[in-house]
Design a protein around this motif. Structure first.
Motif, PDB file in Angstrom:
ATOM      1  N   GLY A   1       0.814  -1.212   0.000  1.00 45.58           N
ATOM      2  CA  GLY A   1       0.000   0.000   0.000  1.00 45.58           C
ATOM      3  C   GLY A   1       0.846   1.260   0.000  1.00 45.58           C
ATOM      4  O   GLY A   1       0.566   2.218  -0.726  1.00 45.58           O
ATOM      5  N   HIS A   2       1.892   1.247   0.825  1.00 43.85           N
ATOM      6  CA  HIS A   2       2.794   2.406   0.867  1.00 43.85           C
ATOM      7  C   HIS A   2       3.476   2.622  -0.478  1.00 43.85           C
ATOM      8  O   HIS A   2       3.600   3.758  -0.960  1.00 43.85           O
ATOM      9  N   VAL A   3       3.931   1.514  -1.095  1.00 48.53           N
ATOM     10  CA  VAL A   3       4.622   1.616  -2.387  1.00 48.53           C
ATOM     11  C   VAL A   3       3.679   2.181  -3.451  1.00 48.53           C
ATOM     12  O   VAL A   3       4.067   3.049  -4.242  1.00 48.53           O
ATOM     13  N   GLN A   4       2.431   1.692  -3.470  1.00 49.13           N
ATOM     14  CA  GLN A   4       1.474   2.183  -4.446  1.00 49.13           C
ATOM     15  C   GLN A   4       1.192   3.668  -4.252  1.00 49.13           C
ATOM     16  O   GLN A   4       1.074   4.430  -5.219  1.00 49.13           O
ATOM     17  N   GLN A   5       1.080   4.088  -3.007  1.00 50.37           N
ATOM     18  CA  GLN A   5       0.877   5.517  -2.730  1.00 50.37           C
ATOM     19  C   GLN A   5       2.063   6.342  -3.209  1.00 50.37           C
ATOM     20  O   GLN A   5       1.890   7.407  -3.817  1.00 50.37           O
ATOM     21  N   ASP A   6       3.268   5.835  -2.948  1.00 50.27           N
ATOM     22  CA  ASP A   6       4.461   6.556  -3.398  1.00 50.27           C
ATOM     23  C   ASP A   6       4.518   6.628  -4.913  1.00 50.27           C
ATOM     24  O   ASP A   6       4.881   7.662  -5.485  1.00 50.27           O
ATOM     25  N   LEU A   7       4.160   5.506  -5.566  1.00 51.45           N
ATOM     26  CA  LEU A   7       4.190   5.475  -7.024  1.00 51.45           C
ATOM     27  C   LEU A   7       3.168   6.456  -7.605  1.00 51.45           C
ATOM     28  O   LEU A   7       3.462   7.190  -8.557  1.00 51.45           O
ATOM     29  N   MET A   8       1.965   6.477  -7.021  1.00 51.83           N
ATOM     30  CA  MET A   8       0.951   7.411  -7.487  1.00 51.83           C
ATOM     31  C   MET A   8       1.404   8.850  -7.283  1.00 51.83           C
ATOM     32  O   MET A   8       1.183   9.726  -8.133  1.00 51.83           O
ATOM     33  N   GLY A   9       2.062   9.102  -6.160  1.00 53.53           N
ATOM     34  CA  GLY A   9       2.585  10.442  -5.905  1.00 53.53           C
ATOM     35  C   GLY A   9       3.654  10.825  -6.904  1.00 53.53           C
ATOM     36  O   GLY A   9       3.693  11.971  -7.384  1.00 53.53           O
ATOM     37  N   LEU A  10       4.527   9.853  -7.242  1.00 54.99           N
ATOM     38  CA  LEU A  10       5.585  10.115  -8.223  1.00 54.99           C
ATOM     39  C   LEU A  10       4.977  10.420  -9.588  1.00 54.99           C
ATOM     40  O   LEU A  10       5.376  11.385 -10.257  1.00 54.99           O
ATOM     41  N   VAL A  11       3.991   9.606 -10.001  1.00 57.77           N
ATOM     42  CA  VAL A  11       3.355   9.828 -11.302  1.00 57.77           C
ATOM     43  C   VAL A  11       2.683  11.194 -11.346  1.00 57.77           C
ATOM     44  O   VAL A  11       2.783  11.925 -12.342  1.00 57.77           O
ATOM     45  N   GLN A  12       1.998  11.560 -10.258  1.00 58.21           N
ATOM     46  CA  GLN A  12       1.327  12.859 -10.238  1.00 58.21           C
ATOM     47  C   GLN A  12       2.336  13.999 -10.319  1.00 58.21           C
ATOM     48  O   GLN A  12       2.105  14.998 -11.014  1.00 58.21           O
ATOM     49  N   THR A  13       3.471  13.841  -9.623  1.00 58.47           N
ATOM     50  CA  THR A  13       4.523  14.861  -9.691  1.00 58.47           C
ATOM     51  C   THR A  13       5.058  14.982 -11.106  1.00 58.47           C
ATOM     52  O   THR A  13       5.263  16.091 -11.619  1.00 58.47           O
ATOM     53  N   LEU A  14       5.296  13.835 -11.765  1.00 59.95           N
ATOM     54  CA  LEU A  14       5.792  13.851 -13.140  1.00 59.95           C
ATOM     55  C   LEU A  14       4.761  14.493 -14.068  1.00 59.95           C
ATOM     56  O   LEU A  14       5.117  15.222 -15.000  1.00 59.95           O
ATOM     57  N   ARG A  15       3.475  14.228 -13.829  1.00 60.46           N
ATOM     58  CA  ARG A  15       2.426  14.848 -14.647  1.00 60.46           C
ATOM     59  C   ARG A  15       2.427  16.369 -14.474  1.00 60.46           C
ATOM     60  O   ARG A  15       2.208  17.120 -15.427  1.00 60.46           O
ATOM     61  N   ASN A  16       2.647  16.804 -13.229  1.00 59.35           N
ATOM     62  CA  ASN A  16       2.625  18.234 -12.954  1.00 59.35           C
ATOM     63  C   ASN A  16       3.821  18.971 -13.537  1.00 59.35           C
ATOM     64  O   ASN A  16       3.760  20.188 -13.746  1.00 59.35           O
ATOM     65  N   THR A  17       4.918  18.246 -13.787  1.00 62.28           N
ATOM     66  CA  THR A  17       6.154  18.900 -14.248  1.00 62.28           C
ATOM     67  C   THR A  17       6.489  18.587 -15.705  1.00 62.28           C
ATOM     68  O   THR A  17       7.552  18.954 -16.185  1.00 62.28           O
ATOM     69  N   THR A  18       5.582  17.886 -16.395  1.00 63.59           N
ATOM     70  CA  THR A  18       5.825  17.512 -17.792  1.00 63.59           C
ATOM     71  C   THR A  18       4.698  18.045 -18.661  1.00 63.59           C
ATOM     72  O   THR A  18       3.524  17.990 -18.279  1.00 63.59           O
ATOM     73  N   ASP A  19       5.059  18.551 -19.827  1.00 63.37           N
ATOM     74  CA  ASP A  19       4.040  18.995 -20.778  1.00 63.37           C
ATOM     75  C   ASP A  19       3.386  17.774 -21.423  1.00 63.37           C
ATOM     76  O   ASP A  19       4.061  16.977 -22.089  1.00 63.37           O
TER      77      ASP A  19
END
Length: 618
Positions: free
Chosen positions: A590-608
């Motif tokens: 569960g922790h890993v999935q949360q971290d992965l989702m957070g990473l993906v969201q960060t990448l979405r926010n910083t990528t065109d």
């Protein structure tokens, strides 16, 4: 007025215009889904997700969902909004994958060709008897819509993502206190005793006065209201009911077999091997080695860059036309003799040298082997043909003679079926179709008493309806529903009495008064242990923890609707170390999935990110 409308609908000119409008909708719809002629589905930074890749991924995901959910998923596909949402989710997943691959590249994560080869050879779905099986491998790729090169790239991307997951997992940890707390909550059980009070039994002894019954009837008119009802006549046509496979003669089946012999013949198959490299000069060198007498299988093992086949001496197994790259296929099927190999062949995947290992000619199945299958198919087709011929006849006659279904029924050889008075709730299934119900509400059918238009219930299943009689919604006279009034009020009073008794007993027991049990001739059951899966768990696990000599009581409702008095005796928390390990693993995941989702969201926010699916541009 109505007659002119009916004639207009059936005129050739109007049908042509409607046909053109429908075609325009069809092409507009396709264009809307595909987003025009753009070959890009999405752009992620400097990378692109091609429309071809997206369509393949969408189809694969659609097939997977179809296998898992069956008819439910099929029915959902009829909703354009659902399809658009489903396609968008698939594209979002592909964008997330590209983001992770870009992130992995920025971190210097790489997957070598040797790693991919090792993974391929070890994958159990490509093995037979514990060994890599080239034929199984090739068949699996074809079913999944891949070739060797595209599947290798898919694996490379997946392994890169696994590296990221592994890195996140190594940075995550779960504290023993977290595990202990979760384990204590999840595994906790509670010992209880219960008293079950059946409201139905109490209802049997309820005495009611005429005044109570009349008051209940007056205060609850909705309970005794008869809905609007109709007597409906209909004529039904169904291709499925017309299907008679036993009526197809051997001669008809034989004619169909001979006219469609290709459908009952295996295609020509070729067992092929190949050597694949990305550099043309290297391909020329390997071809020269072969012409000088080098062994094809050995050269493939040493030099081919197709990870799946190289280990097997380049063997691809049996191949039919229509499954390989066109340039590859043209060259391979031009080989005449076993052992021949081609010159260097350029395809979209690199440079090949292709060898013919064996050949199976096309072969037709004997008629006797497929006769039953053919008769079934011919009967189905004959039924469909008859259905469409009769559909036109039914439509025409029902419109020409709108005041009765008798002529229409006679014209198509069917019977007029007339229901008794029915409501929407208790109508025959064939009338419950939303399209039929809607047709019954049209002024022409409901008010003018005319035949309806032809309504499609299912594919190759239609119906024409008319209303013969109707009666409005009404509250039934007391005399007609007196028995119902008495039964329902008894049930209400029985439940009220059961609830009052349970509350009285629970309150008295909570206050320490045990005499209430004997006074009401009640006794508790034996002690039972319940977990959070019990139908009483919501009440039981909300009760305060008992102390020695100080038990707690409450009332609840079980799955059968009975009123239950609960005595909580003990809270049991026995932690199983093996269960702890599972909980720890689940918390870690569960922790890993949360971290992965957070990473993906960060990448979405910083990528065109640009979407090119119509209606979803961002």
């Amino acid at each position: 007025m109505m007659e002119r409308l009916r004639e207009g609908v059936n005129s050739i000119a109007v049908k042509i215009i409607l046909g053109l409008i429908i075609l325009s909708f069809v092409f507009t719809g396709v264009s809307g889904y595909l987003g025009g002629g753009n070959s890009t589905a999405a752009k992620v930074g400097n990378a692109e997700v091609s429309r071809a890749e997206f369509e393949m991924a969408y189809q694969n995901e659609r097939n997977r969902a179809q296998q898992q959910m069956g008819d439910y998923f099929t029915s959902q596909l009829g909703d354009p909004a659902f399809v658009q949402s489903f396609r968008q989710r698939v594209l979002d997943q592909m964008v997330n994958q590209v983001l992770l691959e870009q992130y992995a590249e920025s971190m210097g994560l790489r997957i070598s060709d040797q790693q991919i080869r090792e993974v391929l050879l070890s994958m159990p779905q490509f093995q037979s008897n514990g060994q890599f099986d080239q034929e199984v491998y090739q068949a699996s790729l074809r079913r999944g819509g891949y070739n060797a090169e595209s599947f290798a790239e898919y694996l490379r991307s997946d392994l890169v993502r696994q590296q990221i997951l592994s890195a996140i997992e190594q940075s995550e940890f779960v504290l023993p206190q977290e595990v202990a707390q979760a384990s204590m909550l999840l595994t906790q059980k509670r010992d209880i005793r219960t008293i079950t009070i059946d409201p139905n039994e109490m209802a049997k002894s309820v005495e009611l006065t005429d005044e109570q019954l009349q008051e209940f009837y007056q205060n609850n008119p909705e309970r005794f209201t008869r809905p609007e009802q109709f007597k409906v006549s209909y004529v039904e046509l169904s291709a499925e009911k017309m299907n008679q496979s036993d009526a197809v003669t051997d001669e008809e089946a034989k004619d169909f077999y001979e006219q469609n012999i290709d459908r009952y013949s295996t295609q020509e198959q070729r067992s092929l091997s190949h050597i694949l490299v990305q550099d043309e000069a290297k391909a020329d060198e390997l071809l020269a080695e072969l012409k000088a007498g080098a062994d094809f299988a050995q050269v493939a093992k040493d030099s081919s860059e197709d990870f799946g086949s190289a280990e097997e001496g380049g063997a691809l197994g049996w191949v039919e036309k229509g499954v390989m790259d066109p340039a590859f296929e043209e060259a391979a099927f031009a080989l005449q003799n076993t052992g021949d190999y081609t010159e260097v062949v350029k395809s979209d995947f690199g440079y090949h040298i292709i060898k013919l290992d064996d050949l199976k000619a096309a072969q037709a199945k004997p008629f006797a082997e497929v006769a039953a299958e053919i008769k079934t198919e011919v009967a189905e087709q004959q039924a469909v043909d008859r259905f469409y011929a009769l559909q036109n006849e039914l439509e025409t006659v029902a419109f020409e003679y709108p005041d009765s279904l008798d002529d229409a029924a006679e014209a198509v050889g069917q019977k007029v079926i007339t229901t008794d008075f029915v409501s929407v709730a208790d109508a025959p299934e064939v009338l419950k179709s939303p399209a039929v119900m809607q047709e019954l509400q049209t002024p022409e059918v409901r008010e003018d008493g005319l035949n309806s238009a032809v309504v499609e219930v299912d594919p190759e299943h239609i119906i024409v309806v008319r209303i013969e009689d109707s009666r409005p919604q009404t509250v039934l006279p007391y005399e007609e529903v007196a028995a119902q009034v008495k039964e329902q009020l008894q049930q209400v009073e029985g439940r009220n009495q059961a609830n009052e008794l349970a509350a009285q007993v629970a309150d008295a027991l909570e206050a320490g008064d045990n005499t209430v049990l004997a006074e009401n001739n009640l006794s508790f059951s034996e002690v039972q242990s319940v977990d959070r899966g019990s139908d009483l768990s919501r009440t039981v696990f909300a009760m305060p923890r008992p102390s020695e000599g100080n038990l707690h009581y409450a009332k609840s409702i079980d799955a059968m609707g009975n009123i239950v008095i609960i005595e909580l005796n003990k809270v049991v928390s026995e932690i199983d170390d093996q269960f702890n390990a599972q909980i720890s693993e689940q918390l870690q995941t569960g922790h890993v999935q949360q971290d992965l989702m957070g990473l993906v969201q960060t990448l979405r926010n910083t990528t065109d990110i640009e979407y090119y699916i119509s209606g979803d541009a961002q």
